[in-house]
Design an enzyme around this catalytic site. Sequence first.
Site, mmCIF file in Angstrom:
data_model
loop_
_atom_site.group_PDB
_atom_site.id
_atom_site.type_symbol
_atom_site.label_atom_id
_atom_site.label_comp_id
_atom_site.label_asym_id
_atom_site.label_seq_id
_atom_site.Cartn_x
_atom_site.Cartn_y
_atom_site.Cartn_z
ATOM 1 N N ASP A 12 39.662 37.591 45.455
ATOM 2 C CA ASP A 12 40.035 39.015 45.387
ATOM 3 C C ASP A 12 39.573 39.872 46.578
ATOM 4 O O ASP A 12 39.066 40.990 46.377
ATOM 5 C CB ASP A 12 39.496 39.643 44.090
ATOM 6 C CG ASP A 12 40.082 39.024 42.828
ATOM 7 O OD1 ASP A 12 40.840 38.051 42.941
ATOM 8 O OD2 ASP A 12 39.772 39.515 41.731
ATOM 9 N N HIS A 56 48.433 48.334 32.829
ATOM 10 C CA HIS A 56 47.610 47.187 32.418
ATOM 11 C C HIS A 56 46.491 47.600 31.472
ATOM 12 O O HIS A 56 45.926 48.698 31.600
ATOM 13 C CB HIS A 56 47.026 46.512 33.671
ATOM 14 C CG HIS A 56 46.357 45.216 33.401
ATOM 15 N ND1 HIS A 56 44.997 45.040 33.502
ATOM 16 C CD2 HIS A 56 46.867 44.025 32.990
ATOM 17 C CE1 HIS A 56 44.709 43.782 33.192
ATOM 18 N NE2 HIS A 56 45.807 43.146 32.878
ATOM 19 N N LYS A 110 46.337 36.503 39.221
ATOM 20 C CA LYS A 110 45.767 36.559 37.865
ATOM 21 C C LYS A 110 45.782 37.991 37.371
ATOM 22 O O LYS A 110 45.817 38.927 38.176
ATOM 23 C CB LYS A 110 44.344 36.016 37.892
ATOM 24 C CG LYS A 110 43.429 36.844 38.779
ATOM 25 C CD LYS A 110 42.057 36.245 38.872
ATOM 26 C CE LYS A 110 41.165 37.036 39.794
ATOM 27 N NZ LYS A 110 40.897 38.407 39.360
ATOM 28 N N CYS A 155 34.628 39.131 39.194
ATOM 29 C CA CYS A 155 35.578 38.038 39.394
ATOM 30 C C CYS A 155 34.959 36.796 40.026
ATOM 31 O O CYS A 155 35.324 35.679 39.684
ATOM 32 C CB CYS A 155 36.793 38.538 40.158
ATOM 33 S SG CYS A 155 37.759 39.661 39.115
HETATM 34 C C1 VGL Z 1 37.589 42.821 39.558
HETATM 35 C C2 VGL Z 1 37.217 44.556 38.116
HETATM 36 C C3 VGL Z 1 38.551 44.574 37.760
HETATM 37 C C4 VGL Z 1 37.035 41.861 40.560
HETATM 38 C C5 VGL Z 1 38.931 42.818 39.213
HETATM 39 O O1 VGL Z 1 37.790 41.350 41.413
HETATM 40 O O2 VGL Z 1 35.803 41.627 40.515
HETATM 41 N N1 VGL Z 1 36.752 43.679 38.996
HETATM 42 N N2 VGL Z 1 39.397 43.697 38.314
#
Ligand code: VGL
Length: 208
Positions: A12, A56, A110, A155
Amino acid sequence: MSDEKSVLIVVDVQNDFCPGGALAVPHGDEVVPVINALAQKFRHVAATQDWHPKGHISFASSHPGHKPYEVVEVAYGPQVLWPHHCVQGSRGARIVDGLSIPHAELLIRKGYYKDTDSYSGFKEADRVTRTGLAGYLRERGFTTVYCAGLATDFCVNWTALDAAAEGFKTFVIEDACRAIDLNNSLEAARAGWRKAGVTALLSAEVTG
Ligand code: VGL
Ligand code: ZN
């Protein structure tokens, strides 16, 4: 790790998780040069991308009366509410421009089901729905997973724990990650790694 059994998973590294983004991780952009150098040591690299539809379930705006960083109960348990982020096709959802991992072999998305969040690159928050990543890694013959990216305590953490649960030898490269650190979540993540046999490392300790 130029060996054929190890893969670096870059989690991410997206605009919304960097300063100026919708869900900025403090100093999130600092992972970019670290990961660029680290990725050179790996023959095999994969990446994940948080990829949510509008409306979402993880967005506070989907829960009238609630604000970002509150926790609500949803079908699969507690859900932290976030500012809307990483909306499919948006600029914020794009992988950061400066990230240089041209040899990445897989990009796995994801969090694309409206009613289910997914911190982990392996399994969604309902703990049942799979992304296909474990099957892919097994089919490729990988035995060892190194995790880097954003955010350490969300994540990256869930991806590392699931990698270990899937039977991969698992490392988190801590200087190649940055944390959100909500309610002591970074310390909690580290405690979880110790329990699960996930090893925290620094990128200097990764030999090429
Ligand atoms: C993430 C919060 C919401 C991450 C993703 O990548 O850590 N954190 N969505
Ligand atoms: Zn998300």
